[in-house]
Design an enzyme around this catalytic site. Structure first.
Site, PDB file in Angstrom:
ATOM      1  N   THR A 228     -51.417  17.777  46.422  1.00 49.87           N
ATOM      2  CA  THR A 228     -51.226  16.318  46.566  1.00 49.87           C
ATOM      3  C   THR A 228     -51.180  15.967  48.045  1.00 49.87           C
ATOM      4  O   THR A 228     -50.809  16.799  48.873  1.00 49.87           O
ATOM      5  CB  THR A 228     -49.867  15.850  46.011  1.00 49.87           C
ATOM      6  OG1 THR A 228     -48.825  16.530  46.728  1.00 49.87           O
ATOM      7  CG2 THR A 228     -49.752  16.079  44.531  1.00 49.87           C
ATOM      8  N   ASP A 229     -51.541  14.736  48.373  1.00 50.87           N
ATOM      9  CA  ASP A 229     -51.179  14.271  49.700  1.00 50.87           C
ATOM     10  C   ASP A 229     -49.650  14.236  49.725  1.00 50.87           C
ATOM     11  O   ASP A 229     -48.993  14.224  48.691  1.00 50.87           O
ATOM     12  CB  ASP A 229     -51.776  12.884  49.999  1.00 50.87           C
ATOM     13  CG  ASP A 229     -51.762  12.608  51.502  1.00 50.87           C
ATOM     14  OD1 ASP A 229     -51.017  13.287  52.243  1.00 50.87           O
ATOM     15  OD2 ASP A 229     -52.495  11.702  51.954  1.00 50.87           O
TER      16      ASP A 229
END
Ligand code: BGC
Length: 804
Positions: A228-229
């Site tokens: 994920t960011d």
């Protein structure tokens, strides 16, 4: 290591624990099972390895590293091997600093020149971003370090980036927004892909089955890990089910618990957890193997690579013959950026440069007779009368004036978008005053994205350096003095005015549902289709020499075509030319851009020297996405191949009939789509025509409606809480907690923080060490369930929520 055997001995809890970070930059190790932690660090134009305080916004310090030109600059070099070299240097520094995976490159499209983060991206064109992004990945990975391509996908504005929904029609998605990722994944096999913060067509990228499973893995064959960011995770079970492997940053004990609970409840399959855990283990094994590959890291040599990259990326926009300078002139060096250059962007990519040179010192070292005037304030960009007078006086007393101007940090940054395309008033006033005082004026521009230049006819020459890294000062001076010959070409259109772009002032969209109404008409695709003349077109760049093009040819080879021509350096200086090949289908009855970049090739030639430049193209140069069939299609027809020096400077044009049976790839019949079925706005594009009605018809499905503010959820942005008493108190607490950090920030960082904080979902407090239980409690309180909420908050506070 036998991963199957390892997984068999692990409990669901142990596997789930692997699926989130142990801390801000590291994945969880599991010594009992022989699994090592993997270390991430930001890029993409150098390494940002943090050792003390950690953050993902460029606030805390990092270990010094070489600062290369940012992607928007590098792209103008159109030089794959150079970018591979930059990648290799970053890889070596990663090895030197104990980093396993570099978070970059970013291959998002530049949808509008206003996106605050455009400096971190390569281009408005998917071929350029894909080819150069792949080169960067190959370079980084050649040193035993992984690259993590980001931000997948449709992450094209900073405003409300964590809560916005990019609503993109299938054609634009495939042809524009996914295409660069596809190329990078297929051709360079990155170890990891980072999901964007945003939703894509209604679903968060980090839990988007279509993106993560169907397209990325099943269609493109991606075999790495998805991450994920930082703070992008919304739903733990949904994301693992969709194919998301690592939730960052950690610790996130709640993530593991939610996964376990979902497995027990039967809403998440054990297979999905196993698959994710397997990929995390595979990543750590790759990293382990990578660490044993021999490497050498020489920061001095990397500075030379940064210097070459800055030279090759510079674009000569104007030159009436004043450049190159003879070196004997008395030079007025004007503008604070000459002493305090803007050489990189703000936000998570900000790094501490090992070394940094500035144009003023470079002039002095070159033995030039130079005088300096500051011109404007380096931070605000404002200029007072006194500073302008002094600059005009210094300019008038010199043979040549060189003005350094552009965009200060507070004008562009990760975390917020520009509102306008203008330069600071002070910079504009300075250019006008200096040009009036001395017609022999050169403007050197620093900044990560296009600026309006109503003054562009005034100076004798304009050199665009972009954000050119730690050696940009020396590079600029060497280019001005003719020790290097500018050869960069624009990797994005420079519009005359913001109003000329497809989105104009409608970017960034203030609605959270961001309708990509312009569809495939991004960058030059729009300017060409709408017949708008830009200030400088895509692919444009001058040189101190000239090139001629002759003898075009096309033939079939290996499942594609090879298009070639002879290029000759017809001037008196050695130089490089980026030859560009565009395809078009003029008779198309379907929606289609008037020209599409299909290939490019850079060639270095001595005066009088000729070379044959060959460019290979395959079906990707012709294909369109067929929504009805859910696949690519090449229409039969008479294509045009234009070989030239820019998108608006075709030197040679060939006709290429592409027919079924004769083409080297599968071709459908001529497109039989009746034009009446296509909204007029997409057949004859104009900015005003891209309205909701046209887009709704073109999108082909119901457009999303506004999400209601209430009931609050962990995805609700902080700004929505302002309507409640509890929310306002929570703001106060957050402000108090942040006060110390904020006090240490520069103006531009504060501006970034303000914007980011307002649109941050409540769940992202977990990145700051708050447990998810506390967030759930807060949500309950906001929804009027005070007792239940307070109980959750009280339970969530102990540190036991944190992995040790
Ligand atoms: C950025 C990413 C970056 C991450 C870690 C995020 O805010 O969007 O590009 O890699 O932080 O610093």
């Amino acid at each position: 290591m036998d991963i199957d055997a390892c997984l068999e001995t692990m409990t669901t809890a142990e596997k789930a624990r692997l699926l989130a970070g142990a801390d801000h930059w590291t994945t969880c190790a599991d010594e009992a099972h022989g699994i090592f932690a993997t270390v991430f660090s930001d890029g993409p134009h150098g390494l940002r390895k943090q050792e003390g305080g950690c953050d993902h916004l460029g606030i805390e310090r990092s270990v010094p590293a070489t600062c290369f030109p940012t992607a928007s600059a590098l792209a103008c070099s159109f030089d794959e091997s150079l970018i591979e070299e930059v990648g290799a240097a970053i890889g070596e520094e990663a090895r030197d600093q104990g980093v396993d995976v570099v978070l970059g490159p970013g291959v998002n499209m530049k949808r509008s020149p206003l996106c605050g983060r455009n400096f971190e991206y390569f281009s408005e064109d998917p071929l350029v971003a894909g080819v150069l992004g792949a080169a960067m990945v190959r370079g980084i990975q050649s040193r035993g370090v992984g690259a993590c391509v980001k931000h997948f996908a449709g992450n094209n504005q900073e405003h409300a980036r964590m809560v916005s929904d990019s609503v993109i029609d299938e054609r634009a998605l495939r042809e524009v927004y996914l295409s660069a990722f596809e190329r990078v994944v297929r051709e360079a096999r990155p170890w990891a892909v980072m999901t964007g913060y945003n939703r894509l067509n209604g679903t968060y990228c980090s839990e988007n089955l279509l993106l993560l499973r169907d397209i990325l893995r099943d269609e493109w064959g991606f075999d790495g890990a998805t991450v994920t960011d930082w703070g992008a995770m919304s739903s733990s079970a949904a994301s693992v089910a969709a194919g998301l492997d690592i939730c960052m940053p950690g610790p996130r004990a709640d993530h593991a618990r939610a996964i376990e609970r979902a497995v027990v409840a039967g809403t998440l399959s054990r297979e999905a957890v196993d698959a994710a855990a397997r990929r995390v283990i595979e990543l750590s094994l790759r990293a382990r193997r990578g660490r044993s590959i021999p490497y050498a890291c020489d920061y001095g040599r990397h500075a030379d690579v940064a210097y070459r990259a800055a030279c090759e990326s510079a674009v000569l926009l104007e030159n009436d013959g004043l450049l190159p300078l003879a070196g004997t002139e008395r030079i007025a060096v004007i503008g604070s950026f000459a002493l305090l250059p803007r050489y990189q962007g703000a936000g998570s990519s900000r790094i501490e440069p090992v070394c940094l040179d500035d144009p003023w010192s470079a002039f002095c070292n070159a033995g030039v007779e130079a005088t300096y005037a500051r011109g404007y304030d380096p931070v605000s960009g404002e200029a007072d009368e006194e500073a302008l007078d002094e600059a005009a006086r210094v300019a008038a007393g010199a043979d040549v004036a060189v003005v350094f101007a552009g965009l200060p940090d507070r004008f562009e940054s990760e975390g917020f978008d520009r509102k306008l395309m203008v330069m600071p008033r002070g910079h504009r006033a300075l250019i006008e005053r200096v040009c009036a005082a001395n017609p022999r004026t050169v403007v050197v521009l620093q900044g990560g994205s296009p600026m309006e230049m109503p003054w562009r006819r005034l100076p004798a020459a304009i050199v665009l350096m972009h954000l050119s890294g730690c050696q940009g000062g020396r590079a600029a001076v060497d280019l001005l003095m003719g020790r290097a010959n500018p050869c960069g070409k624009l990797a994005e259109t420079w519009p005359e005015r913001l109003e000329d772009t497809a989105l104009g002032r409608r970017f960034p969209d203030t609605d959270r549902e961001v309708l990509y109404r312009e569809s495939i008409y991004v960058g030059y695709r729009y300017f060409d289709a709408a017949g708008v003349q830009p200030a400088y077109p895509f692919g444009f760049g001058r040189s101190y020499t000239t090139f001629s093009y002759a003898d075009p040819e096309v033939h079939i080879e290996d499942g594609g075509y090879v298009v070639s021509c002879a290029v000759t350096n017809t001037g008196a200086r050695a130089g490089s030319e980026t030859v560009q090949l565009y395809t078009a289908l003029p008779e198309s009855r379907d929606v289609r851009e008037p020209r599409r970049l299909a290939a490019f090739s850079k060639v270095a030639l001595d005066p009088g020297e000729s070379a044959r430049v060959a460019m290979r193209i395959d079906e990707r140069a012709f294909r369109v996405w067929d929504r009805a069939c859910g696949s690519w299609r090449v229409d039969e027809g008479d294509y045009e191949l234009a070989i030239g020096a820019s998108s608006r400077d075709a030197r040679l044009v060939l006709r290429l009939p592409v027919t079924r049976g004769a083409a080297p790839f599968a071709v459908s019949g001529p497109c039989d789509r009746a034009s009446g079925m296509i909204p007029e706005a997409y057949l004859h594009p104009s900015s005003a025509g891209f309205d909701d009605t046209a887009f709704a018809a073109w999108y082909g499905g119901p457009l999303p409606t506004r999400r209601p503010v209430r009931p609050f959820t962990p995805d609700s942005p902080v700004s929505d809480m302002g309507s409640t008493f509890v929310g306002r108190q929570a703001f106060r607490i957050v402000d108090m907690l942040m006060a110390k950090t904020v006090a240490r920030m520069s103006d531009d960082m504060r501006a970034m923080m303000d914007e980011i904080a307002a649109d941050m979902p409540l769940r992202s407090f977990t990145s700051g060490g708050v447990s998810f239980g506390v967030v759930e409690g807060l949500v309950d309180v906001l929804n009027g369930h005070g007792v239940r909420g307070m109980a959750k908050i009280a339970r969530g506070l102990p540190k036991s929520d944190v992995f040790r």
